[in-house]
Design an enzyme around this catalytic site. Structure first.
Site, PDB file in Angstrom:
ATOM      1  N   ASP A   1       1.011  -1.222   0.096  1.00 18.09           N
ATOM      2  CA  ASP A   1      -0.085   0.156   0.046  1.00 18.09           C
ATOM      3  C   ASP A   1       0.983   1.300   0.182  1.00 18.09           C
ATOM      4  OD1 ASP A   1      -2.361  -1.404  -0.089  1.00 18.09           O
ATOM      5  OD2 ASP A   1      -2.770  -1.228   2.158  1.00 18.09           O
TER       6      ASP A   1
ATOM      7  N   GLY B   1       9.167  13.965 -32.750  1.00 16.43           N
ATOM      8  CA  GLY B   1       9.364  13.573 -34.252  1.00 16.43           C
ATOM      9  C   GLY B   1      10.540  12.358 -34.050  1.00 16.43           C
TER      10      GLY B   1
ATOM     11  N   ARG C   1      12.791  23.862 -31.804  1.00 19.58           N
ATOM     12  CA  ARG C   1      12.571  23.304 -33.129  1.00 19.58           C
ATOM     13  C   ARG C   1      11.780  24.099 -34.033  1.00 19.58           C
ATOM     14  NH1 ARG C   1      14.397  19.745 -37.059  1.00 19.58           N
ATOM     15  NH2 ARG C   1      12.531  18.634 -38.161  1.00 19.58           N
TER      16      ARG C   1
ATOM     17  N   GLU D   1       4.777  -3.695  -8.384  1.00 19.11           N
ATOM     18  CA  GLU D   1       4.201  -3.577  -7.106  1.00 19.11           C
ATOM     19  C   GLU D   1       2.712  -3.617  -7.337  1.00 19.11           C
ATOM     20  OE1 GLU D   1       5.903  -0.649  -4.367  1.00 19.11           O
ATOM     21  OE2 GLU D   1       7.676  -0.782  -5.184  1.00 19.11           O
ATOM     22  N   GLY D   2       2.281  -4.344  -8.198  1.00 22.56           N
ATOM     23  CA  GLY D   2       0.888  -4.647  -8.523  1.00 22.56           C
ATOM     24  C   GLY D   2       0.479  -4.026 -10.014  1.00 22.56           C
ATOM     25  N   THR D   3       0.029  -4.539 -10.949  1.00 25.55           N
ATOM     26  CA  THR D   3      -0.323  -4.176 -12.063  1.00 25.55           C
ATOM     27  C   THR D   3      -1.535  -3.169 -12.009  1.00 25.55           C
ATOM     28  OG1 THR D   3      -1.833  -6.063 -12.480  1.00 25.55           O
ATOM     29  CG2 THR D   3       0.419  -6.320 -13.227  1.00 25.55           C
TER      30      THR D   3
END
Ligand code: COS
Length: 378
Positions: free
Chosen positions: A239, A338, A267, A362-364
């Site tokens: 947690d 780009g 750019r 740590e958990g999907t």
């Protein structure tokens, strides 16, 4: 409700930002490319007392709140996510000893963890126990005043550079989740061996290793909490750990957006900076907006973490939101660059590779939805 950071939180953010910009940024591309654990900057994190973040002063820590810790993880990840996870997993191993350890265990382990002399590892995942963290195949068999432990753990952050390993092992298989027990193990235990180091897509400078327990003898005095408490200790640590991953995702996204903003102002196409186009400006607005939303959820979860009660839902919401956001922002940061953004000449492709793991470890994302829906439907 007060959204202003405290003086301490501002000072910590400034200190870590300066450190990350001046000392980590110059090596970030190289350690990513060579998959080198950055000993020199990790040593500097020790000098800056960052390894003691999670601990109070009586054990040599800095005693800051969870929000300040999240700010540290965020600022490190803004430049390099590997540094962020090295430190937050150290915290995830350290905090359970502080919460569940005996006085003797705290005296024995915490000062070295607080100074960084010993780096912490959190050993839960196994080949057959990922999302199903309770399916522990590692076994601990009690013999008098010690346990004999056999098994192996995979994907252990800091695994090959650790000093103190908080491990989870099945000691009473007939009890299922309530048969899992936590132990604290020193690196110099002869039964603890380091296996294969993973070659990863991102967070390449963090050392991710297999950790093997080969007839490892651990005294009962190094059991963390009571026998059978392991699953709950692990979940509570996760947690808190998930807030660290959420902060990491916010930092990665912030770094990617800043890189993109610098690039689009410079750019020129069709005779003007590409930032002068409204289509580009709207992309930047979406990025900034998404980052700020995830940051707020992350800070909220960190705040809850220092209050009594169980706040799993909030750390899961923060992690799920921040991880998805980091993927979106880093992908768009490359788009704004780009073709050059797809090369290693610029940091944005590294940010994208580093962001991906925040949706997994740590958990999907899917586990986060299980935790959130479980809390909502309870
Ligand atoms: N804090 C305290 N206790 C918790 C808890 C938490 N965050 N989460 C669960 N528990 C307790 C429950 O209250 C329950 O206790 P009781 O039996 O006394 O009621 C017990 O633990 C079992 O909980 P639950 O039934 O929810 O467990 P599940 O096996 O269904 O697992 C998930 C739930 C999937 C959420 C959990 O296994 C998980 O988080 N898996 C992912 C693990 C992970 O993140 N791995 C990544 C690698 S670690 S770096």
């Amino acid at each position: 409700m007060n959204f202003s950071p405290s003086e301490e939180q501002v000072l910590i953010r400034n200190m870590v930002r300066e450190f990350a910009d001046n000392e980590i940024k110059p090596i970030a591309a190289e350690i990513d490319k060579t998959h080198r654990f950055p000993e020199e900057t990790v040593a500097r994190m020790k000098d800056l007392s960052l390894f003691g973040l999670a601990l109070p002063e009586e054990y040599g820590g800095t005693g800051v709140d969870s929000l300040a810790a999240a700010i540290v993880y965020e600022e490190l990840a803004r430049v390099d996510a590997s540094h962020s996870i090295i430190l937050s997993v150290h915290g995830m191993a350290t905090k359970p000893i502080y919460y569940f350890g005996t006085d003797e265990q705290k005296q024995k382990y915490l000062p070295d963890l607080a100074s960084g002399k010993s780096i912490g590892c959190f050993c839960l995942t196994e080949p057959g126990a990922g999302t199903d963290a309770g399916a522990q195949a590692s076994r601990g068999v009690r013999e008098g005043d010690k346990f004999i432990i056999n098994g192996s753990k995979v994907f252990i952050t800091n695994g090959s550079v650790g000093g103190t390993y908080v491990i989870f092992v099945m000691t009473q298989p007939d009890k299922g989740l309530k048969g899992i027990t936590a132990f604290i193990v020193d690196r110099d235990n002869p039964g603890l061996k380091i296996g294969q180091l993973e070659e990863k897509m991102g967070i390449c400078a963090s050392a991710t290793a297999e950790v093997i327990f080969d007839n490892m003898v651990v005294p009962v005095s190094d059991m963390l909490g009571q026998e059978g408490d392991g699953f709950k200790i692990a979940m509570r640590a996760l947690d808190a750990g998930r807030i660290g991953v959420a902060a990491q995702a916010v930092g990665i996204a912030q770094g990617a957006m800043e890189a993109a903003v610098t690039y689009i102002k410079d750019r020129k196409q069709f005779g003007k900076p590409i930032a002068a186009n409204q289509g580009i400006q709207w992309m930047v607005a979406d990025m900034a907006n998404a980052i700020e939303g995830a940051r707020l959820l992350t800070y909220q979860a960190a705040w809850y973490n220092d209050t009594p009660g169980r706040w799993s839902k909030y750390s899961a919401m923060a992690k799920l939101t921040a991880a998805r956001m980091a993927m979106d922002v880093t992908r768009d940061a490359i788009q704004l660059h780009g073709g050059i953004g797809y090369t290693r000449n610029y940091p944005v492709e590294r940010f994208l590779r580093d962001a991906k793991i925040t949706e997994i470890y740590e958990g999907t994302n899917e586990v986060m939805k299980m935790v959130i829906s479980g809390a909502v439907l309870a």
